[in-house]
Design a protein around this motif. Structure first.
Motif, mmCIF file in Angstrom:
data_model
loop_
_atom_site.group_PDB
_atom_site.id
_atom_site.type_symbol
_atom_site.label_atom_id
_atom_site.label_comp_id
_atom_site.label_asym_id
_atom_site.label_seq_id
_atom_site.Cartn_x
_atom_site.Cartn_y
_atom_site.Cartn_z
ATOM 1 N N GLY A 1 26.258 25.357 1.733
ATOM 2 C CA GLY A 1 26.320 26.834 1.204
ATOM 3 C C GLY A 1 27.310 27.364 2.482
ATOM 4 O O GLY A 1 27.942 26.742 3.225
ATOM 5 N N ARG A 2 26.952 28.784 2.806
ATOM 6 C CA ARG A 2 28.191 29.422 3.524
ATOM 7 C C ARG A 2 27.801 28.899 5.105
ATOM 8 O O ARG A 2 28.685 29.002 5.889
ATOM 9 C CB ARG A 2 27.751 30.862 3.313
ATOM 10 N N ASN B 1 33.224 34.221 1.699
ATOM 11 C CA ASN B 1 31.996 34.132 1.033
ATOM 12 C C ASN B 1 31.384 32.685 0.759
ATOM 13 O O ASN B 1 30.212 32.332 1.084
ATOM 14 C CB ASN B 1 31.923 34.800 -0.140
ATOM 15 N N ILE B 2 32.447 31.777 0.483
ATOM 16 C CA ILE B 2 31.717 30.397 -0.158
ATOM 17 C C ILE B 2 32.228 29.201 0.950
ATOM 18 O O ILE B 2 31.663 28.162 0.773
ATOM 19 C CB ILE B 2 32.565 30.094 -1.536
ATOM 20 N N HIS C 1 34.895 24.739 -0.140
ATOM 21 C CA HIS C 1 34.392 24.759 -1.603
ATOM 22 C C HIS C 1 35.754 25.504 -2.167
ATOM 23 O O HIS C 1 36.092 24.990 -3.380
ATOM 24 C CB HIS C 1 33.262 25.660 -1.786
ATOM 25 N N GLN D 1 29.686 24.792 -10.331
ATOM 26 C CA GLN D 1 27.992 24.924 -10.542
ATOM 27 C C GLN D 1 27.522 23.728 -11.415
ATOM 28 O O GLN D 1 26.594 23.895 -12.009
ATOM 29 C CB GLN D 1 27.751 26.226 -11.106
ATOM 30 N N ALA E 1 28.550 24.133 -5.751
ATOM 31 C CA ALA E 1 28.504 25.751 -4.946
ATOM 32 C C ALA E 1 28.090 26.591 -6.064
ATOM 33 O O ALA E 1 28.419 26.430 -7.343
ATOM 34 C CB ALA E 1 29.803 25.764 -4.415
ATOM 35 N N ARG E 2 27.689 27.877 -5.627
ATOM 36 C CA ARG E 2 27.437 29.015 -6.280
ATOM 37 C C ARG E 2 28.915 29.613 -6.716
ATOM 38 O O ARG E 2 29.017 30.660 -6.204
ATOM 39 C CB ARG E 2 26.654 30.034 -5.862
ATOM 40 N N GLY E 3 29.630 28.823 -7.612
ATOM 41 C CA GLY E 3 31.097 29.180 -7.577
ATOM 42 C C GLY E 3 31.316 30.418 -8.343
ATOM 43 O O GLY E 3 32.312 31.158 -8.217
ATOM 44 N N GLU F 1 29.760 33.060 -7.497
ATOM 45 C CA GLU F 1 29.449 34.383 -6.639
ATOM 46 C C GLU F 1 30.708 34.670 -6.094
ATOM 47 O O GLU F 1 30.878 36.074 -6.044
ATOM 48 C CB GLU F 1 28.599 33.706 -5.533
ATOM 49 N N PRO F 2 31.740 33.783 -5.467
ATOM 50 C CA PRO F 2 32.911 34.372 -5.027
ATOM 51 C C PRO F 2 33.777 35.145 -5.913
ATOM 52 O O PRO F 2 34.650 36.097 -5.435
ATOM 53 C CB PRO F 2 33.596 33.289 -4.250
ATOM 54 N N TYR G 1 32.228 38.723 -5.749
ATOM 55 C CA TYR G 1 32.371 39.042 -4.385
ATOM 56 C C TYR G 1 33.883 39.727 -4.224
ATOM 57 O O TYR G 1 33.986 40.756 -3.781
ATOM 58 C CB TYR G 1 32.255 37.955 -3.305
#
Length: 488
Positions: A63-64, A388-389, A393, A422, A435-437, A439-440, A443
């Motif tokens: 994560g971050r 963010n990521i 990543h 993901q 990664a929670r790809g 999300e960015p 973002y």
């Protein structure tokens, strides 16, 4: 006479003794051995414990702030409890975790359900409850109860526990059928529902809450069956020391409230990063932003950014709240992690001046570290995504973008690739894994919108000021557009 009786007694004793020895030899394999700490002793001797897990948002991922995840935190704390280091193997799916534990592993921690008929591993005490949930593609109607699943293209993950609820349901609805996969993960299953490859899927409720933002065309359906217990697995045949230590550790966490705190932190919210309504934003623009405008302008002067862009990042991060704290411990107006704050020389993340200055310099460092081949707005958008990521990543996404035949220097192409982080099919090819790809992507989109709105409001204020100076009292009669165009 006594001699004959004595001899008869000795003969019968020898017979009974011999028979007892024979019985013991026959029954020996079934007599439980005295528990030993052999396995635990070996772990402590080598000074590390090998844990097998899955690269998913509910278990472990980068994560971050570095490695994170609900079970990762538990595993890390357990290793500290044992006084050893944690050696992690995250290249697994649910089925292969158990095989690895049976063969050579110390511990399996991968959202494992407590299932019967598993004779080659021991399970720990329950950690949390996992409730199966039916989700379906938006637009399908009438999916409100179990019988509605008959005839649908239905999917789930094998060995994850959700198929048990379907098998139980099949006893009542014999025509019920579904597809199982041991190669997919939850995000990939949801992607198939969203794309129309599946009509519906069965996953766990907490998994949906962590993934729902990235699949807006997937609807929550209904709970299915009874909840299952999440457990850890340890191998059989090597003593009970490790199992007893794990159970003691988990019981202590439950009793002192640590376990409940972790559950709330990871699963007690939906962790949305959604674009808030214009009215709410404008309210914060009038009340909150003026307190920090000068600080944003000072940070912009030292880093070369537009102050309004830094303000937009700050709003996305904390809604301009200097005391904001995320569930994962990121804090302050620019939501700096502890390592980032240390790197930027910020000793008080809740001090707005330090936070804004540190966040601006960190964003500048990310932008400067990107390859020179990334230019213009693409460079800015990718720096924001890395804020963010993380750069690792982002580089993974750029590599996959190139693999897909797209341009890794263009944000639009990288933006299409990021959500693939993901999916196991893709993140298994990368260095930093899951990664929670999605999300960015959201973002950066949000920041661009906030920036446009701040710029619009500032431009409008300047125009009204100029009108007042010119003595024009009714600006509505002048030919300029007051509605800002928002990019998708």
């Amino acid at each position: 006479m006594p001699t004959l009786i004595y001899q008869h007694f000795i003969a019968r004793f020898r017979l009974y003794f011999t028979l007892s020895i024979i019985v013991l030899l026959i029954l020996a394999p079934t007599i439980p051995k005295v528990p030993t700490g052999e396995h635990l002793t070996q772990i402590q001797a080598k000074d590390f414990i090998t844990a097998h897990t899955r690269n998913t948002p509910t278990t472990y991922y980068e994560g971050r702030q570095g490695p994170t995840g609900f079970e990762y935190e538990l595993m890390h704390q357990f290793a500290e409890y044992l006084g050893v280091s944690l050696n992690l193997n995250a290249k697994h799916h649910a089925e292969s975790v158990l095989s690895a534990v049976r063969d050579q592993g110390d511990l399996g921690a991968a959202a494992l359900p407590l299932l019967p008929n598993t004779s080659e591993v021991y399970y720990t005490r329950p950690i949390i409850q996992m409730q199966p949930l039916v989700v379906y593609r938006r637009g399908l109607h009438g999916i409100q109860e179990p019988g509605d699943l008959v005839g649908l293209e239905l999917g789930t993950l094998s060995q994850a526990g959700t198929s048990e609820a379907l098998r139980e349901l099949q006893r009542e609805y014999a025509d019920l059928s579904w597809k199982e996969s041991h190669e997919l993960e939850v995000a990939e299953l949801l992607a198939q529902v969203e794309s129309g490859m599946l009509d519906a899927a069965v996953i766990f409720d907490h998994q949906f809450r962590l993934n729902r933002l990235f699949f807006p065309n997937v609807e929550r359906g209904f709970l299915l069956g009874d909840p299952l217990s999440m457990v850890w697995a340890v191998p059989r045949g090597r003593g009970l020391g490790l199992l007893e230590a794990a159970n003691d550790f988990l019981q202590n966490l439950q009793e002192n409230g640590t376990l409940n705190h972790l559950v709330n932190r990871y699963f007690g919210h939906d962790d949305y990063l959604e674009y808030v309504g214009t009215r709410t934003f404008l309210g914060h623009l009038d009340v909150r932003l003026p307190q920090f405008t000068d600080l944003f302008k000072q940070a912009a002067a030292t880093t070369g950014f537009d102050w309004k862009l830094l303000a937009a990042v700050g709003y996305q991060e904390s809604h301009w709240d200097a005391d904001a704290v995320s569930p994962t411990g990121v804090r302050g107006l620019m939501m700096l992690t502890h390592p980032t704050a240390s790197e930027m020389g910020v000793d008080n993340r809740r001090d707005a001046a330090q936070s804004i200055d540190g966040g601006a310099r960190y964003l500048r460092s990310l932008k400067d570290r990107l390859p020179e081949s990334i230019t213009g707005n693409d460079r800015m958008y990718m720096a924001m995504a890395a804020y963010n990521i993380g750069l690792g990543h982002l580089y993974d996404a750029r590599k996959l973008t190139e693999v897909r035949g797209k341009d890794p220097n263009l944000w639009n192409d990288v933006r299409e690739t990021l959500p693939l982080l993901q999916h196991q099919e893709w993140y298994s090819q990368t260095r930093h894994g899951y990664a929670r790809g999605g999300e960015p992507v959201i973002y950066v989109r949000n920041i661009r919108r906030y920036y446009e709105m701040i710029e619009y409001v500032e431009r409008s204020r300047q125009q009204f000021f100029q009108l007042e100076q010119a003595g024009i009292e009714d600006p509505s009669q002048l030919p300029f557009e007051l509605i800002p165009p928002l990019t998708p």
